[in-house]
Design a protein around this motif. Structure first.
Motif, mmCIF file in Angstrom:
data_model
loop_
_atom_site.group_PDB
_atom_site.id
_atom_site.type_symbol
_atom_site.label_atom_id
_atom_site.label_comp_id
_atom_site.label_asym_id
_atom_site.label_seq_id
_atom_site.Cartn_x
_atom_site.Cartn_y
_atom_site.Cartn_z
ATOM 1 N N ALA A 1 -13.774 97.939 66.974
ATOM 2 C CA ALA A 1 -13.544 97.144 65.767
ATOM 3 C C ALA A 1 -14.576 96.031 65.686
ATOM 4 O O ALA A 1 -14.811 95.320 66.656
ATOM 5 N N SER A 2 -15.162 95.882 64.507
ATOM 6 C CA SER A 2 -16.173 94.864 64.304
ATOM 7 C C SER A 2 -16.011 94.245 62.923
ATOM 8 O O SER A 2 -15.368 94.820 62.053
ATOM 9 N N SER A 3 -16.597 93.092 62.748
ATOM 10 C CA SER A 3 -16.725 92.420 61.452
ATOM 11 C C SER A 3 -15.519 91.581 61.059
ATOM 12 O O SER A 3 -14.467 92.102 60.704
ATOM 13 N N GLY A 4 -15.676 90.283 61.134
ATOM 14 C CA GLY A 4 -14.683 89.372 60.599
ATOM 15 C C GLY A 4 -13.974 88.480 61.584
ATOM 16 O O GLY A 4 -13.289 87.541 61.182
ATOM 17 N N ALA A 5 -14.097 88.722 62.893
ATOM 18 C CA ALA A 5 -13.386 87.898 63.869
ATOM 19 C C ALA A 5 -13.902 86.469 63.833
ATOM 20 O O ALA A 5 -15.102 86.231 63.775
ATOM 21 N N GLY A 6 -12.962 85.523 63.857
ATOM 22 C CA GLY A 6 -13.330 84.122 63.843
ATOM 23 C C GLY A 6 -12.395 83.256 64.655
ATOM 24 O O GLY A 6 -12.582 82.042 64.744
ATOM 25 N N ALA A 7 -11.375 83.875 65.255
ATOM 26 C CA ALA A 7 -10.396 83.147 66.067
ATOM 27 C C ALA A 7 -9.887 84.071 67.161
ATOM 28 O O ALA A 7 -9.921 85.297 67.009
ATOM 29 N N VAL A 8 -9.386 83.494 68.235
ATOM 30 C CA VAL A 8 -8.906 84.305 69.356
ATOM 31 C C VAL A 8 -7.774 85.237 68.926
ATOM 32 O O VAL A 8 -7.664 86.364 69.414
ATOM 33 N N GLU A 9 -6.955 84.794 67.986
ATOM 34 C CA GLU A 9 -5.824 85.600 67.528
ATOM 35 C C GLU A 9 -6.266 86.881 66.821
ATOM 36 O O GLU A 9 -5.526 87.866 66.793
ATOM 37 N N HIS A 10 -7.453 86.882 66.266
ATOM 38 C CA HIS A 10 -7.946 88.077 65.595
ATOM 39 C C HIS A 10 -8.087 89.239 66.583
ATOM 40 O O HIS A 10 -7.878 90.394 66.220
ATOM 41 N N PHE A 11 -8.425 88.931 67.827
ATOM 42 C CA PHE A 11 -8.587 89.972 68.832
ATOM 43 C C PHE A 11 -7.245 90.566 69.247
ATOM 44 O O PHE A 11 -7.101 91.784 69.326
ATOM 45 N N SER A 12 -6.261 89.722 69.519
ATOM 46 C CA SER A 12 -4.955 90.258 69.918
ATOM 47 C C SER A 12 -4.334 91.055 68.778
ATOM 48 O O SER A 12 -3.678 92.074 69.011
ATOM 49 N N LYS A 13 -4.560 90.640 67.551
ATOM 50 C CA LYS A 13 -4.036 91.376 66.390
ATOM 51 C C LYS A 13 -4.615 92.792 66.342
ATOM 52 O O LYS A 13 -3.896 93.756 66.084
ATOM 53 N N VAL A 14 -5.910 92.917 66.612
ATOM 54 C CA VAL A 14 -6.543 94.241 66.630
ATOM 55 C C VAL A 14 -5.849 95.146 67.638
ATOM 56 O O VAL A 14 -5.502 96.285 67.335
ATOM 57 N N PHE A 15 -5.640 94.635 68.848
ATOM 58 C CA PHE A 15 -5.079 95.480 69.901
ATOM 59 C C PHE A 15 -3.587 95.716 69.755
ATOM 60 O O PHE A 15 -3.079 96.744 70.190
ATOM 61 N N LYS A 16 -2.871 94.805 69.149
ATOM 62 C CA LYS A 16 -1.432 94.980 68.954
ATOM 63 C C LYS A 16 -1.118 95.892 67.769
ATOM 64 O O LYS A 16 -0.114 96.591 67.770
ATOM 65 N N LYS A 17 -1.968 95.882 66.732
ATOM 66 C CA LYS A 17 -1.648 96.587 65.495
ATOM 67 C C LYS A 17 -2.443 97.866 65.258
ATOM 68 O O LYS A 17 -2.187 98.572 64.276
ATOM 69 N N THR A 18 -3.432 98.162 66.123
ATOM 70 C CA THR A 18 -4.243 99.368 65.929
ATOM 71 C C THR A 18 -4.428 100.077 67.263
ATOM 72 O O THR A 18 -4.023 99.576 68.309
ATOM 73 N N ASN A 19 -5.083 101.194 67.209
ATOM 74 C CA ASN A 19 -5.429 101.934 68.424
ATOM 75 C C ASN A 19 -6.895 101.768 68.779
ATOM 76 O O ASN A 19 -7.470 102.634 69.449
ATOM 77 N N ALA A 20 -7.514 100.685 68.336
ATOM 78 C CA ALA A 20 -8.911 100.426 68.675
ATOM 79 C C ALA A 20 -9.059 100.312 70.183
ATOM 80 O O ALA A 20 -8.206 99.748 70.864
ATOM 81 N N SER A 21 -10.164 100.843 70.691
ATOM 82 C CA SER A 21 -10.439 100.784 72.124
ATOM 83 C C SER A 21 -11.107 99.487 72.532
ATOM 84 O O SER A 21 -11.031 99.072 73.681
ATOM 85 N N ALA A 22 -11.782 98.853 71.572
ATOM 86 C CA ALA A 22 -12.505 97.611 71.851
ATOM 87 C C ALA A 22 -12.660 96.841 70.547
ATOM 88 O O ALA A 22 -12.483 97.393 69.464
ATOM 89 N N ALA A 23 -12.987 95.574 70.685
ATOM 90 C CA ALA A 23 -13.270 94.733 69.528
ATOM 91 C C ALA A 23 -14.458 93.865 69.897
ATOM 92 O O ALA A 23 -14.615 93.478 71.050
ATOM 93 N N LEU A 24 -15.271 93.578 68.905
ATOM 94 C CA LEU A 24 -16.432 92.750 69.198
ATOM 95 C C LEU A 24 -16.575 91.634 68.179
ATOM 96 O O LEU A 24 -16.004 91.677 67.096
#
Length: 140
Positions: free
Chosen positions: A89-112
Motif C-alpha cells: 500500500a502506498s500514497s497518502g500516509a501522513g500519521a502513524v494511525e494510517h499504517f495500523s488502519k491499512v493492516f487492520k482493514k485490508t490484506n496488504a502485505s506492506a505499507a510505505l
C-alpha cells in the motif's frame, strides 16, 4: 538463460483515479506518467498482472500521493482481496494511525511512506512503536 522458464521481467503499473463509474470501477492511468487513463478497472488490472506472473503489486494512488490524509483503504482492500501476490500500500500516509488502519482493514502485505519521513513529520520509529502497540508485528 538456464531454461525455457527462466526470465527477468519488471512490471510497473501506476493507478490513478480518473473518474468513478459504479458499474466499472476506477480508471487506470497507464501512459505518460499516469496522465492518460485507459478504460480498465483496478481490479481487472491487478488480476491481469497476477496472471502474467508479477511477484507483487505496489499500489500507488497518484492523486493521494503526498497528501498525508490517509491511504485509500477501499482500493487497497479491493486489490489485496483480489490477488494472492503481496500488495504494498502506498500514497497518502501522513500519521502513524494510517499504517495500523491499512493492516487492520485490508490484506496488504506492506505499507510505505516517503513524504512524511522526508518532511520529518513522524520518525520511522514512531510508526514501528505504534504498530507494535496495536498488535501488528514489525522489526525494530
Amino acid at each position: 538463460m538456464k531454461g525455457e522458464d527462466s526470465f527477468l521481467c519488471f512490471v510497473r503499473v501506476r493507478v490513478r483515479m480518473m473518474e468513478t463509474n459504479p458499474s466499472f470501477g476506477m480508471m487506470i492511468g497507464g501512459v505518460n506518467g499516469g496522465r492518460e487513463g485507459r478504460p480498465i478497472g483496478a481490479y481487472e488490472l491487478a488480476k491481469a498482472v497476477e496472471e502474467r506472473r508479477a511477484g507483487e503489486i505496489l499500489l500507488n494512488r497518484i492523486d493521494c500521493d503526498g497528501q498525508g490524509k490517509g491511504v485509500d483503504i477501499d482500493l487497497i482492500k479491493l486489490i489485496s482481496d483480489a490477488v494472492s501476490i503481496p500488495v504494498i500500500a502506498s500514497s497518502g500516509a501522513g500519521a502513524v494511525e494510517h499504517f495500523s488502519k491499512v493492516f487492520k482493514k485490508t490484506n496488504a502485505s506492506a505499507a510505505l511512506a516517503a513524504g512524511m519521513f522526508h518532511r520529518k513529520e513522524e520518525p520511522i520509529q514512531s510508526v514501528k512503536e505504534h504498530l507494535l502497540e496495536t498488535g501488528i508485528e514489525v522489526r525494530i
